[in-house]
Motif scaffolding. Structure first.
Motif, PDB file in Angstrom:
ATOM      1  N   LYS A 225       8.814   6.649   6.204  1.00  0.00           N
ATOM      2  CA  LYS A 225       7.643   5.870   5.027  1.00  0.00           C
ATOM      3  C   LYS A 225       8.194   6.478   3.626  1.00  0.00           C
ATOM      4  CE  LYS A 225       2.938   5.320   3.849  1.00  0.00           C
ATOM      5  NZ  LYS A 225       1.484   6.115   3.761  1.00  0.00           N
ATOM      6  N   LEU A 226       8.092   5.373   2.678  1.00  0.00           N
ATOM      7  CA  LEU A 226       8.507   5.849   1.270  1.00  0.00           C
ATOM      8  C   LEU A 226       7.305   5.340   0.232  1.00  0.00           C
ATOM      9  CD1 LEU A 226      10.706   6.957  -0.604  1.00  0.00           C
ATOM     10  CD2 LEU A 226      11.567   4.296  -1.132  1.00  0.00           C
ATOM     11  N   GLY A 227       6.670   6.172  -0.414  1.00  0.00           N
ATOM     12  CA  GLY A 227       5.728   6.088  -1.240  1.00  0.00           C
ATOM     13  C   GLY A 227       4.474   6.240  -0.734  1.00  0.00           C
ATOM     14  N   LYS A 228       3.343   5.840  -1.303  1.00  0.00           N
ATOM     15  CA  LYS A 228       1.873   6.218  -0.663  1.00  0.00           C
ATOM     16  C   LYS A 228       1.027   5.238  -1.530  1.00  0.00           C
ATOM     17  CE  LYS A 228       0.542  10.051  -3.751  1.00  0.00           C
ATOM     18  NZ  LYS A 228       0.119  11.330  -3.707  1.00  0.00           N
ATOM     19  N   ASP A 229      -0.023   5.136  -1.247  1.00  0.00           N
ATOM     20  CA  ASP A 229      -1.397   4.183  -1.643  1.00  0.00           C
ATOM     21  C   ASP A 229      -2.206   4.898  -2.716  1.00  0.00           C
ATOM     22  OD1 ASP A 229      -2.490   5.809   0.020  1.00  0.00           O
ATOM     23  OD2 ASP A 229      -4.060   4.171   0.847  1.00  0.00           O
ATOM     24  N   SER A 230      -1.294   5.181  -3.850  1.00  0.00           N
ATOM     25  CA  SER A 230      -2.024   5.642  -5.178  1.00  0.00           C
ATOM     26  C   SER A 230      -1.209   5.416  -6.340  1.00  0.00           C
ATOM     27  CB  SER A 230      -2.040   7.293  -5.009  1.00  0.00           C
ATOM     28  OG  SER A 230      -0.848   7.838  -4.994  1.00  0.00           O
ATOM     29  N   SER A 231      -1.950   5.515  -7.393  1.00  0.00           N
ATOM     30  CA  SER A 231      -1.213   4.811  -8.749  1.00  0.00           C
ATOM     31  C   SER A 231      -0.699   5.966  -9.393  1.00  0.00           C
ATOM     32  CB  SER A 231      -2.498   3.956  -9.323  1.00  0.00           C
ATOM     33  OG  SER A 231      -3.505   4.853  -9.612  1.00  0.00           O
ATOM     34  N   ASN A 232      -0.721   5.974 -10.890  1.00  0.00           N
ATOM     35  CA  ASN A 232      -0.328   6.830 -11.757  1.00  0.00           C
ATOM     36  C   ASN A 232       1.188   6.645 -12.081  1.00  0.00           C
ATOM     37  OD1 ASN A 232      -0.668   8.774 -13.882  1.00  0.00           O
ATOM     38  ND2 ASN A 232      -0.096  10.407 -12.355  1.00  0.00           N
ATOM     39  N   TYR A 233       1.723   5.522 -12.268  1.00  0.00           N
ATOM     40  CA  TYR A 233       3.128   5.125 -12.582  1.00  0.00           C
ATOM     41  C   TYR A 233       4.118   5.554 -11.367  1.00  0.00           C
ATOM     42  CZ  TYR A 233       0.910   5.065 -17.039  1.00  0.00           C
ATOM     43  OH  TYR A 233       0.171   4.790 -18.303  1.00  0.00           O
ATOM     44  N   ASN A 234       3.580   5.744 -10.109  1.00  0.00           N
ATOM     45  CA  ASN A 234       4.573   6.468  -9.294  1.00  0.00           C
ATOM     46  C   ASN A 234       5.520   5.465  -8.643  1.00  0.00           C
ATOM     47  OD1 ASN A 234       4.785   8.995  -7.456  1.00  0.00           O
ATOM     48  ND2 ASN A 234       4.798   7.437  -5.957  1.00  0.00           N
ATOM     49  N   THR A 235       6.754   6.133  -8.860  1.00  0.00           N
ATOM     50  CA  THR A 235       8.105   5.593  -8.197  1.00  0.00           C
ATOM     51  C   THR A 235       8.836   6.604  -7.220  1.00  0.00           C
ATOM     52  OG1 THR A 235       8.395   4.259 -10.074  1.00  0.00           O
ATOM     53  CG2 THR A 235      10.159   4.417  -8.622  1.00  0.00           C
ATOM     54  N   ASP A 236       9.415   6.168  -5.979  1.00  0.00           N
ATOM     55  CA  ASP A 236      10.140   6.978  -5.155  1.00  0.00           C
ATOM     56  C   ASP A 236      11.095   6.312  -4.734  1.00  0.00           C
ATOM     57  OD1 ASP A 236       8.090   9.425  -5.146  1.00  0.00           O
ATOM     58  OD2 ASP A 236       6.688   7.419  -4.341  1.00  0.00           O
TER      59      ASP A 236
END
Length: 202
Positions: A68-79
């Motif tokens: 699993k890559l990433g998550k369910d939260s914001s704040n400009y997130n990139t993975d």
């Protein structure tokens, strides 16, 4: 032909490289190399299901683990997760993989929306492997996606893809998986990935 070492995450998160950072409109990704971050780069296992899509967190018909890559939260997130694959020196080869995606629609222009990307290119020349790129940018009408019971969230359940490395014999290909939220910081995106068949000759 061969099984690239731990490309299917069955032996943990080793052999892949991991990145985390931010996204700006465009999209423009600013990423830094990192050790796996438990909430962002996750080996999945067991019989659990995704909370938004209800599909299994491990690819059906595969091994005991997926990613699993990433998550369910914001704040400009990139993975991002990256893997280097050496293509044998003769013939043409393919790699079968599976993926699933969950994206939160912010109602922004496409250049600002959450997205999930699967891409492969020559590691030296950056030549893109034809017909491999999958760039899912969320909208309320995105083909193949289903609305979640959570308002504004859409998901694509496990789907099979085929990377065909035609004309890349003897070269090393970089496989990139990227999950990004929106560039306005309020919406998110993540995805799952697994390899269902080793590199094989066509």
């Amino acid at each position: 032909a061969q099984t690239p070492t731990n490309i299917d995450f069955e032996s943990g998160l080793g052999t892949w490289a991991y990145f985390s950072g931010t996204v700006a409109a465009g999209p423009v990704f600013t990423l830094a190399s990192t050790a796996p971050v438990p909430s962002l780069h996750t080996q999945t296992s067991g019989s659990g299901v995704d909370p938004y899509g209800g599909f299994p967190i491990v690819a059906p018909g595969g091994g005991l683990h997926s990613f699993k890559l990433g998550k369910d939260s914001s704040n400009y997130n990139t993975d991002r997760a990256t893997y280097f694959i050496h293509i044998p020196g003769s013939g043409s080869y393919s790699l079968l993989y599976k993926f699933a995606v969950v994206l939160n629609d912010g109602g922004h222009p496409p250049t600002q929306q959450p997205r999930f990307i699967i891409n492969a290119e020559d590691s030296v020349t950056s030549a893109v492997v034809p017909c491999v790129n999958r760039n899912y940018v969320i909208s309320s009408t995105i083909p193949g996606f289903v609305p979640s019971s959570t308002a504004g969230v859409y998901f694509k359940p496990w789907t099979t893809g085929n990377m065909k490395f035609l004309g890349f014999s003897g070269r090393t290909v970089r496989l990139d998986i990227t999950a990004a939220g929106c560039s306005n910081a309020g919406h998110w995106g993540y995805g799952y990935f697994d390899v269902s068949a080793a590199l094989f000759a066509n």
